[in-house]
Design a protein around this motif. Structure first.
Motif, PDB file in Angstrom:
ATOM      1  N   GLU A 226       0.821  -1.212   0.000  1.00  0.00           N
ATOM      2  CA  GLU A 226       0.000   0.000   0.000  1.00  0.00           C
ATOM      3  C   GLU A 226       0.853   1.258   0.000  1.00  0.00           C
ATOM      4  O   GLU A 226       0.519   2.252  -0.659  1.00  0.00           O
ATOM      5  N   ASN A 227       1.990   1.226   0.723  1.00  0.00           N
ATOM      6  CA  ASN A 227       2.815   2.436   0.774  1.00  0.00           C
ATOM      7  C   ASN A 227       3.443   2.755  -0.578  1.00  0.00           C
ATOM      8  O   ASN A 227       3.694   3.921  -0.900  1.00  0.00           O
ATOM      9  N   ILE A 228       3.672   1.711  -1.406  1.00  0.00           N
ATOM     10  CA  ILE A 228       4.177   1.959  -2.753  1.00  0.00           C
ATOM     11  C   ILE A 228       3.109   2.645  -3.596  1.00  0.00           C
ATOM     12  O   ILE A 228       3.379   3.597  -4.333  1.00  0.00           O
ATOM     13  N   TYR A 229       1.856   2.167  -3.495  1.00  0.00           N
ATOM     14  CA  TYR A 229       0.769   2.810  -4.234  1.00  0.00           C
ATOM     15  C   TYR A 229       0.618   4.272  -3.829  1.00  0.00           C
ATOM     16  O   TYR A 229       0.414   5.156  -4.662  1.00  0.00           O
ATOM     17  N   LYS A 230       0.716   4.527  -2.545  1.00  0.00           N
ATOM     18  CA  LYS A 230       0.592   5.910  -2.084  1.00  0.00           C
ATOM     19  C   LYS A 230       1.708   6.776  -2.657  1.00  0.00           C
ATOM     20  O   LYS A 230       1.472   7.909  -3.087  1.00  0.00           O
ATOM     21  N   ALA A 231       2.930   6.233  -2.650  1.00  0.00           N
ATOM     22  CA  ALA A 231       4.058   6.990  -3.196  1.00  0.00           C
ATOM     23  C   ALA A 231       3.896   7.215  -4.696  1.00  0.00           C
ATOM     24  O   ALA A 231       4.251   8.286  -5.218  1.00  0.00           O
ATOM     25  N   MET A 232       3.365   6.213  -5.419  1.00  0.00           N
ATOM     26  CA  MET A 232       3.097   6.378  -6.850  1.00  0.00           C
ATOM     27  C   MET A 232       2.125   7.528  -7.088  1.00  0.00           C
ATOM     28  O   MET A 232       2.317   8.362  -7.985  1.00  0.00           O
ATOM     29  N   ASN A 233       1.077   7.581  -6.282  1.00  0.00           N
ATOM     30  CA  ASN A 233       0.070   8.617  -6.453  1.00  0.00           C
ATOM     31  C   ASN A 233       0.592   9.991  -6.071  1.00  0.00           C
ATOM     32  O   ASN A 233       0.252  10.999  -6.698  1.00  0.00           O
ATOM     33  N   ILE A 234       1.423  10.035  -5.043  1.00  0.00           N
ATOM     34  CA  ILE A 234       2.061  11.299  -4.677  1.00  0.00           C
ATOM     35  C   ILE A 234       2.896  11.805  -5.846  1.00  0.00           C
ATOM     36  O   ILE A 234       2.789  12.965  -6.256  1.00  0.00           O
ATOM     37  N   GLN A 257      13.765  -3.749  -8.623  1.00  0.00           N
ATOM     38  CA  GLN A 257      14.967  -4.564  -8.793  1.00  0.00           C
ATOM     39  C   GLN A 257      16.212  -3.808  -8.336  1.00  0.00           C
ATOM     40  O   GLN A 257      17.247  -4.409  -8.052  1.00  0.00           O
ATOM     41  N   GLU A 258      16.096  -2.480  -8.267  1.00  0.00           N
ATOM     42  CA  GLU A 258      17.229  -1.639  -7.895  1.00  0.00           C
ATOM     43  C   GLU A 258      17.132  -1.116  -6.465  1.00  0.00           C
ATOM     44  O   GLU A 258      18.150  -0.846  -5.833  1.00  0.00           O
ATOM     45  N   TYR A 259      15.903  -0.944  -5.969  1.00  0.00           N
ATOM     46  CA  TYR A 259      15.700  -0.318  -4.666  1.00  0.00           C
ATOM     47  C   TYR A 259      14.819  -1.196  -3.784  1.00  0.00           C
ATOM     48  O   TYR A 259      13.976  -1.947  -4.273  1.00  0.00           O
ATOM     49  N   LEU A 264      12.386   3.200  -2.357  1.00  0.00           N
ATOM     50  CA  LEU A 264      11.582   3.683  -3.475  1.00  0.00           C
ATOM     51  C   LEU A 264      10.510   4.663  -3.005  1.00  0.00           C
ATOM     52  O   LEU A 264      10.226   5.658  -3.688  1.00  0.00           O
ATOM     53  N   VAL A 265       9.919   4.407  -1.850  1.00  0.00           N
ATOM     54  CA  VAL A 265       8.931   5.343  -1.303  1.00  0.00           C
ATOM     55  C   VAL A 265       9.568   6.708  -1.071  1.00  0.00           C
ATOM     56  O   VAL A 265       9.025   7.748  -1.464  1.00  0.00           O
ATOM     57  N   VAL A 266      10.737   6.717  -0.441  1.00  0.00           N
ATOM     58  CA  VAL A 266      11.445   7.980  -0.196  1.00  0.00           C
ATOM     59  C   VAL A 266      11.779   8.667  -1.516  1.00  0.00           C
ATOM     60  O   VAL A 266      11.575   9.872  -1.691  1.00  0.00           O
ATOM     61  N   GLY A 267      12.290   7.886  -2.479  1.00  0.00           N
ATOM     62  CA  GLY A 267      12.707   8.462  -3.751  1.00  0.00           C
ATOM     63  C   GLY A 267      11.567   9.044  -4.562  1.00  0.00           C
ATOM     64  O   GLY A 267      11.704  10.116  -5.169  1.00  0.00           O
ATOM     65  N   LYS A 287      17.708   8.869 -11.620  1.00  0.00           N
ATOM     66  CA  LYS A 287      18.742   9.799 -11.155  1.00  0.00           C
ATOM     67  C   LYS A 287      18.201  10.703 -10.048  1.00  0.00           C
ATOM     68  O   LYS A 287      18.895  10.990  -9.069  1.00  0.00           O
ATOM     69  N   VAL A 288      16.943  11.139 -10.190  1.00  0.00           N
ATOM     70  CA  VAL A 288      16.334  11.979  -9.159  1.00  0.00           C
ATOM     71  C   VAL A 288      16.144  11.177  -7.872  1.00  0.00           C
ATOM     72  O   VAL A 288      16.404  11.673  -6.768  1.00  0.00           O
ATOM     73  N   ILE A 289      15.694   9.931  -8.004  1.00  0.00           N
ATOM     74  CA  ILE A 289      15.535   9.071  -6.829  1.00  0.00           C
ATOM     75  C   ILE A 289      16.869   8.906  -6.111  1.00  0.00           C
ATOM     76  O   ILE A 289      16.954   8.998  -4.879  1.00  0.00           O
ATOM     77  N   ASN A 290      17.931   8.667  -6.873  1.00  0.00           N
ATOM     78  CA  ASN A 290      19.260   8.522  -6.270  1.00  0.00           C
ATOM     79  C   ASN A 290      19.671   9.787  -5.526  1.00  0.00           C
ATOM     80  O   ASN A 290      20.262   9.724  -4.440  1.00  0.00           O
ATOM     81  N   SER A 291      19.354  10.940  -6.104  1.00  0.00           N
ATOM     82  CA  SER A 291      19.683  12.206  -5.443  1.00  0.00           C
ATOM     83  C   SER A 291      18.951  12.325  -4.113  1.00  0.00           C
ATOM     84  O   SER A 291      19.515  12.780  -3.112  1.00  0.00           O
ATOM     85  N   GLY A 292      17.681  11.904  -4.107  1.00  0.00           N
ATOM     86  CA  GLY A 292      16.910  11.953  -2.870  1.00  0.00           C
ATOM     87  C   GLY A 292      17.481  11.054  -1.796  1.00  0.00           C
ATOM     88  O   GLY A 292      17.561  11.435  -0.620  1.00  0.00           O
TER      89      GLY A 292
END
Length: 385
Positions: A226-234, A257-259, A264-267, A287-292
């Motif tokens: 569920e937290n992944i879905y929330k992050a997707m929607n954000i 596969q990478e995170y 991934l939620v944070v990114g 790249k943006v996720i990695n920066s985060g």
């Protein structure tokens, strides 16, 4: 040590190493220890927790101490080309304190490169997958499968199985003593399924001879948390991200596969806040996720993330659960590249974008449109230089 969400990361050389002298519990303990490594430094562990992980909760500490002693003596045989190999001592210190019930560990400096500081040719999986296995060969085959997860298969000859894993079992005993029990455990307790096909050497008379096995790997389908879905929607509340069409079930499974899920939620939430221009590729989003993640690590505190309820509506969650962008909707204007052009662009991406070859190949397999857009973006950047 909390193990449920611990992630094991190591060089694929370990997946191809020879563990013929290791006992099953020694392998599980080694992988459990590797899952905690973040730096080249001494580590201390609660022996009670480690006993639980290797299935020795009810056994005396004297037996556990013997396991520690045996593991300390083990060397890892890393296979090289042309049947050459090197052996490595794993630990410079591995000791058990019976009074305080603690374990002290320091890794051999020559072994450290196999468990730290690499950016390609590595395996990454949750420790809980190994914890559920109680067959030595299941652990060995699981490691080999994880090293080949993006190829979806690997091969072993009868000779290799006999030499490296099978205690010189007869070919007729390999199925019964190694493959059937090992694959049964893997398919029941881990995040992948493995099926096996035999390879035969045709002979002029009688039955064909089995000379090898092809192991086909598939990942078990898992509903996104569920937290992944929330992050997707954000993230998709950012109009630039939404217009890019880079966030859907397909791309999220690639990113997982990478995170880890937590990363991934944070990114994704970081991307929601930071992306303020049009883009088209998953490479840019990564790249943006990695920066985060780097910013979070550097500051040693949480990024100031937006509150879910301020930007996520329940109906959008339902829409995102069913949203998968079909390839035929995205590929109507796909540019075809020659093999030479594709190789040139792939090399440029590998050198400049901080992603792995395996990640690119998995992207190509799972979503050609995303892959082509990634090549196209790289081509445009090369022209601008």
């Amino acid at each position: 040590m909390e193990n449920k969400k611990k992630i094991v990361v190591h060089s694929n050389d370990i997946a191809y190493a020879e563990f013929d002298e290791f006992e099953m519990r020694e392998m599980k303990l080694l992988l459990s220890l590797i899952a905690t490594v973040t730096d080249d430094k001494p580590y201390f562990y609660d022996a009670k927790e480690m006993k639980r992980i290797v299935g020795m909760e009810s056994q005396a500490y004297s037996k556990f101490a013997k396991l520690i002693t045996n593991l300390q003596k083990q060397v890892l045989k890393i296979n090289l080309e042309d049947d050459k190999y090197k052996t490595y001592n794993i630990f410079s210190v591995l000791s058990f304190d019976p009074k305080n019930k603690t374990i002290e560990i320091e890794y051999n400096s020559k072994f450290i490169p196999f468990i730290l500081n690499f950016n390609k040719n590595f395996s990454k999986y949750y420790l809980e997958n190994v914890e559920g296995l109680n067959n030595k060969y299941a652990i060995i085959l699981y490691l080999r499968a994880r090293a080949n997860i993006f190829k979806y298969q690997f091969k072993l000859s009868v000779e290799e199985i006999q030499k490296k894993y099978g205690n010189n079992y007869k070919a007729s005993d390999i199925d019964k003593r190694i493959l059937v029990p090992a694959l049964t455990e893997i398919n029941k307790f881990t995040d992948i399924n493995i099926t096996v096909e035999k390879e035969y050497l045709a002979s002029g008379r009688g039955r064909s001879k089995v000379v090898g096995y092809v192991f086909k790997i598939s990942k078990k389908k898992k509903d996104l948390e569920e937290n992944i879905y929330k992050a997707m929607n954000i993230a998709n509340k950012n109009r630039f991200i939404l217009n890019s069409k880079t966030i859907n079930k397909e791309s999220i499974n690639l990113l997982l596969q990478e995170y880890s899920e937590e990363e991934l939620v944070v990114g994704l939430k970081y991307a929601y806040k930071k992306i303020n221009a049009n883009f088209k590729t998953l490479t840019y989003l990564k790249k943006v996720i990695n920066s985060g993640l780097e910013e979070k690590e550097n500051k040693k505190n949480d990024i100031d993330l937006v509150e879910d309820e301020e930007i996520v509506s329940a109906d959008l969650v339902e829409v995102m659960k069913d949203r998968v962008v079909a390839d035929d909707e995205q590929t109507s204007d796909i540019v075809e590249y020659t093999s030479e052009e594709e190789e040139r662009l792939v090399n440029y991406i590998l050198e400049n974008d901080g992603i792995t070859y395996d990640f690119l190949q998995n992207m190509k397999c799972k979503s050609k449109s995303v892959y082509i857009n990634t090549l196209r973006a790289a081509e445009n950047r090369m022209k601008e230089r």
